[in-house]
Structure formats: structure tokens, C-alpha cells
Design a protein around this motif. Structure first.
Motif, mmCIF file in Angstrom:
data_model
loop_
_atom_site.group_PDB
_atom_site.id
_atom_site.type_symbol
_atom_site.label_atom_id
_atom_site.label_comp_id
_atom_site.label_asym_id
_atom_site.label_seq_id
_atom_site.Cartn_x
_atom_site.Cartn_y
_atom_site.Cartn_z
ATOM 1 N N PHE A 51 26.897 -19.251 -13.915
ATOM 2 C CA PHE A 51 26.480 -17.740 -14.011
ATOM 3 C C PHE A 51 24.981 -17.675 -13.918
ATOM 4 O O PHE A 51 24.500 -16.376 -14.064
ATOM 5 C CB PHE A 51 27.082 -17.059 -15.088
ATOM 6 C CG PHE A 51 28.403 -16.612 -14.909
ATOM 7 C CD1 PHE A 51 28.845 -15.315 -14.459
ATOM 8 C CD2 PHE A 51 29.536 -17.309 -14.923
ATOM 9 C CE1 PHE A 51 30.021 -14.846 -14.287
ATOM 10 C CE2 PHE A 51 30.780 -17.117 -14.786
ATOM 11 C CZ PHE A 51 30.974 -16.039 -14.345
ATOM 12 N N GLY A 52 24.079 -18.487 -13.816
ATOM 13 C CA GLY A 52 22.816 -18.585 -13.806
ATOM 14 C C GLY A 52 22.257 -19.675 -14.321
ATOM 15 O O GLY A 52 22.885 -20.983 -13.873
ATOM 16 N N GLY A 53 20.870 -19.916 -14.573
ATOM 17 C CA GLY A 53 20.197 -20.857 -14.996
ATOM 18 C C GLY A 53 19.633 -21.682 -13.932
ATOM 19 O O GLY A 53 19.576 -21.677 -12.621
ATOM 20 N N THR A 54 19.493 -23.079 -14.178
ATOM 21 C CA THR A 54 18.815 -23.952 -13.302
ATOM 22 C C THR A 54 19.785 -24.309 -12.361
ATOM 23 O O THR A 54 19.711 -24.436 -10.980
ATOM 24 C CB THR A 54 18.465 -25.425 -13.902
ATOM 25 O OG1 THR A 54 17.614 -24.973 -15.052
ATOM 26 C CG2 THR A 54 17.488 -26.208 -12.975
ATOM 27 N N SER A 55 21.214 -24.307 -12.656
ATOM 28 C CA SER A 55 22.283 -24.731 -11.756
ATOM 29 C C SER A 55 22.244 -23.885 -10.676
ATOM 30 O O SER A 55 22.376 -24.145 -9.347
ATOM 31 C CB SER A 55 23.530 -24.776 -12.310
ATOM 32 O OG SER A 55 23.595 -25.605 -13.754
ATOM 33 N N LEU A 56 22.471 -22.608 -10.763
ATOM 34 C CA LEU A 56 22.400 -21.679 -9.751
ATOM 35 C C LEU A 56 21.268 -21.367 -8.716
ATOM 36 O O LEU A 56 21.259 -21.412 -7.651
ATOM 37 C CB LEU A 56 22.842 -20.139 -10.317
ATOM 38 C CG LEU A 56 23.438 -19.296 -9.222
ATOM 39 C CD1 LEU A 56 24.366 -19.427 -8.430
ATOM 40 C CD2 LEU A 56 23.413 -17.678 -10.109
ATOM 41 N N SER B 115 39.741 -25.136 -14.372
ATOM 42 C CA SER B 115 39.933 -25.123 -15.893
ATOM 43 C C SER B 115 39.944 -23.646 -16.479
ATOM 44 O O SER B 115 40.564 -23.132 -17.284
ATOM 45 C CB SER B 115 38.768 -25.871 -16.707
ATOM 46 O OG SER B 115 38.964 -25.954 -18.022
ATOM 47 N N GLU B 116 39.018 -22.957 -16.138
ATOM 48 C CA GLU B 116 39.063 -21.329 -16.418
ATOM 49 C C GLU B 116 40.403 -20.870 -16.144
ATOM 50 O O GLU B 116 40.769 -20.034 -16.717
ATOM 51 C CB GLU B 116 37.806 -20.684 -15.736
ATOM 52 C CG GLU B 116 37.409 -19.363 -16.259
ATOM 53 C CD GLU B 116 37.164 -19.207 -17.543
ATOM 54 O OE1 GLU B 116 37.041 -18.113 -18.078
ATOM 55 O OE2 GLU B 116 36.633 -20.163 -18.302
ATOM 56 N N PHE C 93 32.237 -23.144 -17.268
ATOM 57 C CA PHE C 93 32.188 -22.197 -16.027
ATOM 58 C C PHE C 93 30.970 -21.124 -16.204
ATOM 59 O O PHE C 93 30.495 -20.762 -15.203
ATOM 60 C CB PHE C 93 33.420 -21.153 -16.231
ATOM 61 C CG PHE C 93 33.660 -20.483 -14.761
ATOM 62 C CD1 PHE C 93 33.499 -20.954 -13.489
ATOM 63 C CD2 PHE C 93 34.000 -19.203 -14.849
ATOM 64 C CE1 PHE C 93 33.643 -20.248 -12.637
ATOM 65 C CE2 PHE C 93 34.270 -18.469 -13.840
ATOM 66 C CZ PHE C 93 33.966 -18.867 -12.567
ATOM 67 N N ALA C 94 30.584 -20.899 -17.404
ATOM 68 C CA ALA C 94 29.489 -20.092 -17.549
ATOM 69 C C ALA C 94 28.115 -20.555 -17.137
ATOM 70 O O ALA C 94 27.025 -20.017 -16.947
ATOM 71 C CB ALA C 94 29.366 -19.772 -19.182
ATOM 72 N N GLN C 95 27.904 -22.062 -17.047
ATOM 73 C CA GLN C 95 26.698 -22.664 -16.610
ATOM 74 C C GLN C 95 26.555 -22.346 -15.132
ATOM 75 O O GLN C 95 25.347 -22.404 -14.614
ATOM 76 C CB GLN C 95 27.038 -24.092 -16.915
ATOM 77 C CG GLN C 95 26.834 -24.548 -18.174
ATOM 78 C CD GLN C 95 27.111 -26.048 -18.431
ATOM 79 O OE1 GLN C 95 27.300 -26.511 -17.287
ATOM 80 N NE2 GLN C 95 27.060 -26.505 -19.707
ATOM 81 N N ARG D 262 30.993 -30.300 -9.988
ATOM 82 C CA ARG D 262 31.644 -30.020 -11.049
ATOM 83 C C ARG D 262 32.241 -28.558 -11.289
ATOM 84 O O ARG D 262 32.895 -27.901 -11.987
ATOM 85 C CB ARG D 262 30.797 -29.746 -12.550
ATOM 86 C CG ARG D 262 29.906 -31.137 -12.586
ATOM 87 C CD ARG D 262 30.669 -32.000 -13.650
ATOM 88 N NE ARG D 262 30.480 -31.397 -14.877
ATOM 89 C CZ ARG D 262 31.090 -31.929 -15.921
ATOM 90 N NH1 ARG D 262 31.744 -33.006 -15.988
ATOM 91 N NH2 ARG D 262 31.031 -31.531 -17.153
ATOM 92 N N PHE D 263 32.027 -27.651 -9.763
ATOM 93 C CA PHE D 263 32.243 -26.356 -9.749
ATOM 94 C C PHE D 263 33.693 -26.226 -9.801
ATOM 95 O O PHE D 263 34.466 -25.521 -10.445
ATOM 96 C CB PHE D 263 31.386 -25.963 -8.653
ATOM 97 C CG PHE D 263 31.881 -24.276 -8.598
ATOM 98 C CD1 PHE D 263 31.264 -23.723 -9.508
ATOM 99 C CD2 PHE D 263 32.430 -23.841 -7.272
ATOM 100 C CE1 PHE D 263 31.661 -21.863 -9.360
ATOM 101 C CE2 PHE D 263 32.583 -22.526 -7.217
ATOM 102 C CZ PHE D 263 32.197 -21.669 -8.235
#
Length: 437
Positions: free
Chosen positions: A391-396, A196-197, A387-389, A189-190
Motif C-alpha cells: 500500500f506504499g513505502g519503498t515497494s510501491l 493470503s488476504e 499485504f499492507a506492505q 510476494r504480491f
């Protein structure tokens, strides 16, 4: 650049490593292909009217888009992870599972079998909810009853196939297979999120887009530091005379990680964050239920992130306590003739390690909570949700951890064949290396 190409050449010159890398790529391609195969009887053009937004978008990111496409891998590997977490907690609380864990290879096989049966049960439960909530009636092209039964069987089979792929990657490929499947879903998805951003910002917002990329770079570096940071406790081994030779006497260290629990506190906390939505569903006719539903369905609201951050703090201490046992470490040191300089073996060593662990876990849990809620701050700063997902959280944290583990395995193959490592100085340190130490 020359060193980079030399390293790539060395990697593919090792036959075993080359075969493992190609196997991994092949298995991941099969996984991605399956995520685009839609469930039989579903009209893909009518899926847009299903449930979207909030938690559903977050799940869709973890599953690489297969969740929204109603694919045969719609639930992916997530039920298996949920089953593994349940079994891991049971090994702490239930004597029967504790006994199995101590029985060696036979106990491990039994736990694996129980985990697989529990995965089937969880997939069946989640599959029913998934079909009811995310697939609208107009997207189903034949009898609803037959569709429910057939789709449930396919979803269970899809999850079990994903589990099998993960095991094959671990055995025949490079890296941890289950983690690889999650990471490839996130990374897929990256590129689309970046494009998109960039299109949303346009030429007028080019400077802001560059600043976002720079901020993302520093967030990734900070996450790498959090993943790698460790407190080294020095150990001295007693000297022993056996025959005419002197053994022991060497110095070593115990690396206690600042974030010993990895991504598990975030996963636990995220699992509990579904409870408010369930409560809101029970009280949907009341004002309180409507407020709870609207507030906690948005993963970027301050209420959601406040509760989320507090849960991460609690679960970090909880998971560290069940995974790192100071008493076991002290016993192992005493059994092998090792001791911490200035600390008596046994109980005092255990208490010393526990104190150190408590001191480093607090800042580690705070930092982990900050990383987990960074996407909410990114959205408030004007970054799009998709895109914000990143910037941190489980994904990163998952991406950083899996990439470091994979690079560490590749480097170990290079060093075993007497090739130069992937870095000019130092070594790539994955979680597996520190755990082994």
C-alpha cells in the motif's frame, strides 16, 4: 483490446526488442531460481525458529523471500545498492571522488571498480550478521566454524552474481537491471499476499477485500502522479545567423520533477531506522533499551513512522540538493545560448531555479513521506502485514518507477520503428526520459 494485441504483436515483430525482452525474462528466471537454492549444510525445515517479524519481514519482502529461506542469494543486490549510495555520497563530500566523476569514462570505470570492492566488504559484514541472527544453531547440519566460512564465501559470491545479472539485464535486456532484480523480488510476494488476504477475509469479509483492492488502485494512481509530476520552466534559445541560414530561436522547457530524488530518501531513512535496534542491543539489560528495541523493531508503530517520516522529509531536500544543481543548469543554458524569459542569464537564473525547486520539493517530500508510511495506516485499518506492505513505502515506489521506465524504453523502440506507441494519446514517461530532457 484489439489495440492491445496489435501492440504486443508489434513489440515481438522487432527482432532487437524481442531478443532483449527474452533475455530479460531469462535472467530474471535465473535470479528467481537461485533464491530457492538453500545454503549447503542448512536444514530448511529448522529455519522457522530464526529471527522473524518487523524489520526482518520487510527485508524479506524486498528480497523476494530468499532472506527467510537462507538461500545463496539471501542478501541479494542490497549490499551493492548500499555501496552505490556510499560512493554517491563520497562524490559530493570527497575531492578525490569528485575528480573521478569528472574524468569521463575512465573515472566512471574506476568508480565502478571501487563500488564492487566495497560491495564485497559490505556483503562480508552483513553476511556475518545474517548467519548469526537468522539461522538457528539447530538448522546447521555440520561444524559451525566450517559452515560460517563456507557460507560467507557463498553469500559474497551470490551477491556478486546478482550484481552481474543486473549489469547483463541493463546491457542485453530491457530496463535497469539492478532495479529489475529488486522489483521482481517484491512482485514475487504480491500474488501470495493477495491470496493470503483473501483467504483470511473469507466470504464474510469479501466486501472489505474489494474495498482494499479499490484503495490499493487509488494509492498506485497517486504514486504514479507523484513519480510523473514535474514543473516545466520555459526556455528560449537565442537566434544565430550562420552563413545564409538562421539557427536557434526555438522554445523548450526544463522539467523539474516534484519528486526529483525518487526512492532514495526512503532508502536512506530506512537504513538509519536500523540504528535504534543496534542501540537497543547495546542496552538490552536496561528498561530504555528494551523500550527502544520493542518500539522500533515494529515498522507499524506510530513512533517508528513518525521518525521515519521526518527523516524522509530531511533526506528529500538533501538528496535533491546533491542531484539537481541550479548553478550547473544556469551555466549550461548560458553556454548554449538559452535563457528563461524575463530572467537574466547567470546568477539570477540559478536563484530562480533554486526558488522553484524549493517550492516544489516541500509538497513532494510531504507526499513521499505519506506514501512511505501508508502501510502502517493499512495495518491499523485491519489489512494483514504482508499485504499492507504493497500500500506504499519503498515497494510501491520501486515497482511504479521501474515499470514506467521499462514501458518508456519499449515505447521508444516502437516509435523508432514507426509503430504506434503503447498509448492512444501522449507518451509513457519514465524517469530516464525526464532525466534526459
Amino acid at each position: 483490446m484489439k489495440k492491445f494485441f496489435t501492440t504486443i504483436k508489434n513489440i515481438f515483430s522487432i527482432e532487437d526488442l524481442r531478443i532483449r525482452i527474452l533475455n530479460t525474462i531469462g535472467f530474471l528466471m535465473i535470479f528467481r531460481l537461485g533464491s530457492f537454492i538453500v545454503l549447503p549444510g542448512v536444514d530448511p525445515d529448522a529455519l522457522g525458529s530464526g529471527a522473524t517479524g518487523g524489520i526482518f519481514d520487510l527485508l524479506n519482502t524486498f528480497l523476494g523471500g530468499s532472506f527467510s529461506r537462507a538461500s545463496i542469494f539471501a542478501l541479494g543486490i542490497m549490499p551493492y545498492i548500499s555501496a552505490s549510495i556510499v560512493i554517491q555520497l563520497l562524490t559530493v563530500a570527497v575531492p578525490y571522488f569528485q575528480k573521478l566523476q569528472k574524468e569521463g569514462e575512465s573515472g566512471r570505470k574506476r568508480l565502478t571498480q571501487i563500488t564492487r570492492f566495497l560491495t564485497i566488504a559490505i556483503t562480508a559484514a552483513q553476511g556475518g550478521s545474517y548467519l548469526a541472527v537468522t539461522i538457528p544453531a539447530e538448522a546447521i547440519m555440520y561444524s559451525a566454524a566450517f559452515f560460517q566460512v563456507a557460507s560467507m564465501v557463498i553469500l559474497v559470491a551470490g551477491t556478486m552474481f546478482c550484481m552481474w545479472l543486473g549489469e547483463r539485464i541493463t546491457d542485453k535486456g530491457i530496463g535497469n537491471g539492478i532495479s529489475m532484480l529488486i522489483m521482481i523480488g517484491i512482485i514475487s510476494r504480491f500474488p501470495g499476499s493477495i491470496v493470503s488476504e483473501m483467504m483470511t477475509r473469507g466470504m464474510s469479509g469479501a466486501l472489505m477485500f474489494v474495498l482494499e483492492i479499490v484503495a490499493l488502485f487509488f494509492v498506485v494512481m497517486a504514486t504514479v502522479m507523484l513519480t510523473q509530476a514535474a514543473r516545466r520552466i520555459p526556455i528560449q534559445y537565442a537566434k544565430q545567423v550562420i552563413g545564409n541560414k538562421l539557427y536557434g530561436g526555438k522554445r523548450d522547457y526544463i522539467p523539474l520533477k516534484v519528486n526529483a530524488s525518487g526512492v532514495m530518501p526512503i532508502i536512506f531513512a530506512q537504513a538509519l531506522m536500523f540504528i535504534p535496534s543496534m542501540i537497543a542491543g547495546l542496552w538490552q539489560d536496561s528498561d530504555i533499551g528494551a523500550y527502544i528495541g520493542s518500539t522500533f523493531a515494529d515498522p507499524y508503530s506510530w513512533q517508528y513512522n513518525l521518525v521515519f517520516g521526518l527523516l524522509i522529509l530531511v533526506f528529500t531536500f538533501f538528496y535533491t540538493a546533491i542531484t539537481v544543481n541550479p548553478n550547473d543548469i544556469a551555466d549550461n543554458l548560458k553556454r548554449n545560448g538559452g535563457f528563461i524569459p524575463g530572467i537574466k542569464p547567470g546568477k539570477q537564473t540559478s536563484e530562480f531555479i533554486d526558488q522553484i525547486l524549493t517550492k516544489i520539493t516541500l509538497p513532494g517530500s510531504i507526499f513521499l513521506a505519506i506514501v512511505a508510511i501508508l502501510p502502517a495506516f493499512a495495518v491499523q485499518a485491519g489489512v494483514s502485514g504482508n499485504f499492507a506492505q504493497f500500500f506504499g513505502g519503498t515497494s510501491l515506489i520501486i515497482m511504479v518507477g521501474v515499470i514506467l521506465d521499462t514501458l518508456q524504453q519499449i515505447e521508444s523502440y516502437l516509435l523508432m520503428r514507426h509503430y504506434e506507441g503503447m498509448m492512444k494519446s501522449g507518451k509513457v514517461k519514465g524517469r530516464s526520459q525526464i532525466a534526459a530532457a
